[in-house]
Scaffold this motif. Structure first.
Motif, PDB file in Angstrom:
ATOM      1  N   ASN A 134       6.054  -0.054  -4.186  1.00  6.39           N
ATOM      2  CA  ASN A 134       6.564   0.817  -3.127  1.00  6.39           C
ATOM      3  C   ASN A 134       5.845   2.157  -3.241  1.00  6.39           C
ATOM      4  N   TYR A 135       4.986   2.439  -2.287  1.00  5.34           N
ATOM      5  CA  TYR A 135       4.234   3.692  -2.275  1.00  5.34           C
ATOM      6  C   TYR A 135       4.925   4.660  -1.316  1.00  5.34           C
ATOM      7  N   GLU A 136       5.757   5.507  -1.886  1.00  7.20           N
ATOM      8  CA  GLU A 136       6.414   6.602  -1.168  1.00  7.20           C
ATOM      9  C   GLU A 136       7.208   6.147   0.056  1.00  7.20           C
ATOM     10  N   GLY A 137       7.662   4.905   0.064  1.00  7.96           N
ATOM     11  CA  GLY A 137       8.448   4.389   1.179  1.00  7.96           C
ATOM     12  C   GLY A 137       7.655   4.169   2.452  1.00  7.96           C
ATOM     13  N   ASN A 138       6.323   4.346   2.374  1.00  3.18           N
ATOM     14  CA  ASN A 138       5.458   4.188   3.545  1.00  3.18           C
ATOM     15  C   ASN A 138       4.622   2.924   3.505  1.00  3.18           C
ATOM     16  N   SER A 139       4.516   2.327   2.346  1.00 11.35           N
ATOM     17  CA  SER A 139       3.704   1.129   2.184  1.00 11.35           C
ATOM     18  C   SER A 139       4.329   0.280   1.085  1.00 11.35           C
ATOM     19  N   PHE A 140       4.511  -1.001   1.388  1.00 14.34           N
ATOM     20  CA  PHE A 140       5.099  -1.928   0.438  1.00 14.34           C
ATOM     21  C   PHE A 140       4.105  -3.061   0.242  1.00 14.34           C
ATOM     22  N   ARG A 141       3.546  -3.147  -0.954  1.00 16.45           N
ATOM     23  CA  ARG A 141       2.579  -4.197  -1.252  1.00 16.45           C
ATOM     24  C   ARG A 141       3.247  -5.231  -2.143  1.00 16.45           C
ATOM     25  N   VAL A 142       3.100  -6.489  -1.779  1.00 17.94           N
ATOM     26  CA  VAL A 142       3.781  -7.578  -2.473  1.00 17.94           C
ATOM     27  C   VAL A 142       2.748  -8.443  -3.189  1.00 17.94           C
ATOM     28  N   PHE A 143       3.060  -8.770  -4.448  1.00 19.83           N
ATOM     29  CA  PHE A 143       2.173  -9.575  -5.284  1.00 19.83           C
ATOM     30  C   PHE A 143       2.942 -10.795  -5.782  1.00 19.83           C
ATOM     31  N   LYS A 144       2.270 -11.945  -5.789  1.00 20.17           N
ATOM     32  CA  LYS A 144       2.891 -13.184  -6.243  1.00 20.17           C
ATOM     33  C   LYS A 144       2.928 -13.304  -7.761  1.00 20.17           C
ATOM     34  N   ASN A 145       2.074 -12.530  -8.436  1.00 22.98           N
ATOM     35  CA  ASN A 145       2.070 -12.602  -9.901  1.00 22.98           C
ATOM     36  C   ASN A 145       1.692 -11.250 -10.497  1.00 22.98           C
TER      37      ASN A 145
END
Length: 82
Positions: free
Chosen positions: A36-47
């Protein structure tokens, strides 16, 4: 429909976190890592490895969202596999 909950939150800075999220349905469960980057970007990783490589500028996120609502929609519907 999946259920999901944060099982751990790591604070990199007050407005930047990495959440370990357990996503489950009736038959399967899977862990995702959400940066969660400052509530402006959410990057999701599988591992975890891909998350580490992202911070080394060697990999991209598996998914990226601009709002928490989009992220929640994804986690609620994502196809789980083992």
């Amino acid at each position: 429909m999946n259920t999901f909950k944060a099982v751990h939150t790591e604070y990199l800075r007050p407005s930047r976190t990495i959440e370990t999220v357990l996503v489950s349905n009736e038959k399967l469960s899977q862990v995702f890592f959400v940066y969660n980057y400052e509530g402006n970007s959410f990057r999701v990783f599988k591992n975890h490895l891909d998350l580490i490589l992202f911070f080394q500028d060697k990999a991209e996120a598996d998914y990226e969202f601009g709002t928490e609502l989009e992220l929640d929609g994804f986690l609620g519907e994502v196809n789980l596999s083992h």
